[in-house]
Enzyme design. Structure first.
Site, PDB file in Angstrom:
ATOM      1  N   GLU A  13     -87.355  -0.271 -43.951  1.00 28.96           N
ATOM      2  CA  GLU A  13     -86.678   0.493 -44.999  1.00 28.96           C
ATOM      3  C   GLU A  13     -86.990   1.979 -44.925  1.00 28.96           C
ATOM      4  OE1 GLU A  13     -84.897  -1.058 -48.007  1.00 28.96           O
ATOM      5  OE2 GLU A  13     -84.627  -2.699 -46.588  1.00 28.96           O
ATOM      6  N   HIS A  50     -90.066  -0.682 -53.068  1.00 31.84           N
ATOM      7  CA  HIS A  50     -90.558   0.205 -52.008  1.00 31.84           C
ATOM      8  C   HIS A  50     -91.893   0.783 -52.450  1.00 31.84           C
ATOM      9  CE1 HIS A  50     -86.150   1.000 -50.677  1.00 31.84           C
ATOM     10  NE2 HIS A  50     -86.696   0.114 -49.887  1.00 31.84           N
ATOM     11  N   HIS A  68     -81.272  -6.740 -54.887  1.00 30.40           N
ATOM     12  CA  HIS A  68     -82.147  -7.715 -55.533  1.00 30.40           C
ATOM     13  C   HIS A  68     -83.574  -7.175 -55.570  1.00 30.40           C
ATOM     14  CE1 HIS A  68     -83.496 -11.505 -57.022  1.00 30.40           C
ATOM     15  NE2 HIS A  68     -84.174 -11.829 -55.925  1.00 30.40           N
ATOM     16  N   ASN A  87     -84.663   6.317 -47.229  1.00 31.93           N
ATOM     17  CA  ASN A  87     -84.431   5.104 -46.450  1.00 31.93           C
ATOM     18  C   ASN A  87     -83.630   5.358 -45.184  1.00 31.93           C
ATOM     19  OD1 ASN A  87     -83.844   3.970 -49.661  1.00 31.93           O
ATOM     20  ND2 ASN A  87     -85.617   3.264 -48.508  1.00 31.93           N
ATOM     21  N   ARG A 107     -89.315  -6.108 -48.392  1.00 31.97           N
ATOM     22  CA  ARG A 107     -88.319  -5.569 -47.465  1.00 31.97           C
ATOM     23  C   ARG A 107     -88.931  -4.967 -46.199  1.00 31.97           C
ATOM     24  NH1 ARG A 107     -84.269  -2.216 -51.464  1.00 31.97           N
ATOM     25  NH2 ARG A 107     -84.198  -3.703 -53.188  1.00 31.97           N
ATOM     26  N   CYS A 159     -86.601   9.137 -53.742  1.00 32.56           N
ATOM     27  CA  CYS A 159     -85.581   8.362 -53.017  1.00 32.56           C
ATOM     28  C   CYS A 159     -84.540   9.271 -52.383  1.00 32.56           C
ATOM     29  CB  CYS A 159     -84.872   7.393 -53.967  1.00 32.56           C
ATOM     30  SG  CYS A 159     -85.861   5.982 -54.478  1.00 32.56           S
TER      31      CYS A 159
END
Length: 454
Positions: free
Chosen positions: A179, A253, A28, A115, A217, A378
């Site tokens: 995260e 993020h 989400h 992460n 987050r 990422c």
């Protein structure tokens, strides 16, 4: 605090995309993942795209490592949730009764090793060791299954306790949502010198602004705990509030809106709640033992040039900044950046501007990852290592021409070239994945890190 040798490098450890790579749209607030939900994926192509980037950076002379994917579908998780019987029967039952849960335990999201955890180099820590804390990833069900295996993988990759300190993940509660390195940036004059560690959070004190549409987050409480665990000096650590308005625009993020490396902080105008205060803090606390030390370089991309929507769609700020041995700094971007005229024009301005050290841009096709909401940054976990620490890393975790060839052959042998969500209930996929991962642990020499091996 250690005064490590400046002869240190920033290594990148990329996540290898797993055999169950699929588009389930589970996160989400991740607009790309939601947009491409239910589309067929190509796990083989995804893994090869990631490996191609690793090999290219290794060719540049950079220290490039690889971290393995996790066991998926995650049958141990389903058994903990009350399912019993043969593996194939469990998969069939979950597919009938709870297809969303099957998608969650089959996600290949561990490929995004930014992460996997937070890392502080020995130059910054009180005991002079590199500190690792796996992220608890408690904000999303599919990622909450990762921390235990991430911890085992990190310990297997960085095994020497003389150089490496491994912590347990923070308690898995929303109050300590963590995260990992996607919300952590380190700036320094040189990699081996003490740096400034920047922790960015979206959920802070009750009196601080918060996003209204999508969840934040990363919490300030988690950032503060990580700094304590890693033995960081308070005066060289900053906890910075992310702009809640950009979280509500899909910036889940900090690495979707800002990227830092060595002396450079490249960020969007709207990235932080108070960019001016952040810049002032960095400038005031900057230090170096070198006479001709590098000074902080701030590259602020204005919203009039690149909107937040453009940034999220192209992942301009989810790029990598790397420093090849021959000098200069390079920007590693996804091909989506080149396809957006406004973003590409801004990149050209950055590269042509002699006031910053970025001299070149390299473009990579990472579409399989990008469609799930993960770009170049990422896919990698950054670890600053001195020469002695680099030698102490598990040798088979480094990308070499021979290991790249072995991993490419491994992918070609075991990965499917098409996967839809219905395939996640296929017991043959589970068998294929376990066989593949068992072989992979031998290629990487990391031992029995998976539940099915233990």
């Amino acid at each position: 605090m250690s005064t490590s040798s400046p002869l240190a490098v920033e290594a990148n450890f990329d996540g290898l995309v797993g055999p169950t790579h699929n588009y389930a749209g589970l996160a989400h607030g991740n607009l790309a993942a939601a947009k491409n939900a239910d589309l067929p994926s190509n796990p083989r192509e995804a893994a090869l795209q990631g490996l191609a980037k690793m090999r290219a950076l290794q060719r540049l002379g950079l220290a490039q490592g690889v971290l393995p994917p996790q066991e998926r579908p995650n049958l141990p998780a389903l058994r903990r949730l009350g399912y019993s019987g043969r593996d194939r029967d469990i998969l069939a039952k979950v597919a009938r009764e709870a297809p969303g849960l099957l998608a969650a335990v089959s996600s290949a999201s561990s490929m995004w090793t930014a992460n996997a955890g937070t890392v502080s180099p020995s130059a910054d820590t009180a005991d002079g060791r590199v500190h690792f804390t796996p992220a608890n990833l408690c904000s999303n069900l599919h990622r909450s299954f990762e921390p235990a295996t991430s911890g085992r993988v990190l310990r297997a990759t960085f095994p020497d306790t003389r150089h490496f300190e491994h912590h347990e993940p923070l308690p898995a509660t929303p109050a300590l949502g963590d995260e990992g390195a996607a919300n952590h940036t380190r700036l320094c004059a040189d990699y081996g010198e003490p740096g400034l560690e920047l922790f960015v959070y979206g959920k802070g004190n009750a009196d601080e602004p918060a996003p209204q549409k999508f969840p934040a987050r990363q919490t300030r409480a988690a950032c503060e705990a990580l700094a304590r665990l890693h033995g960081l000096q308070a005066g060289r650590t900053r906890h910075q509030l992310q702009n809640p308005a950009v979280i509500d625009q899909g910036v889940f993020h900090n690495d979707v809106i800002a990227v830092g490396n060595r002396e450079v902080l490249l960020h969007h105008e709207d990235a932080f709640a108070d960019s001016a205060a952040l810049r002032q803090w960095i400038t005031q606390n900057w230090s170096s033992t070198q006479e001709q030390a590098r000074k902080p370089v701030f590259i602020d991309v204005p919203r009039d040039a690149v909107s937040v929507e453009d940034a999220v769609g192209s992942y301009l700020f989810n790029s990598q900044l790397v420093c090849p041995p021959e000098g200069g700094m390079q920007l590693i971007v996804s091909s989506e950046c080149q396809e957006n005229p406004r973003v590409w024009q801004q990149i050209q301005r950055i590269v042509e501007d002699e006031r910053n050290p970025i001299t070149q841009v390299q473009v990579f096709d990472l579409r399989q990852s990008m469609r799930n909401g993960g770009g170049p940054a990422c896919l990698r976990l950054r670890v600053v290592l001195t020469e002695a620490e680099r030698t102490a890393v598990n040798a088979a975790s480094w990308i070499t021409p021979e290991r790249y060839d072995a991993l490419t052959a491994w992918v070609m042998r075991y990965y499917r070239d098409r996967l839809v969500l219905a395939d996640l209930a296929d017991a043959a996929l589970l068998d294929e994945t376990r066989t593949a991962l068992d072989v992979l642990t031998q290629i990487l020499g990391i031992g029995s890190v998976y539940d099915f091996q233990r």
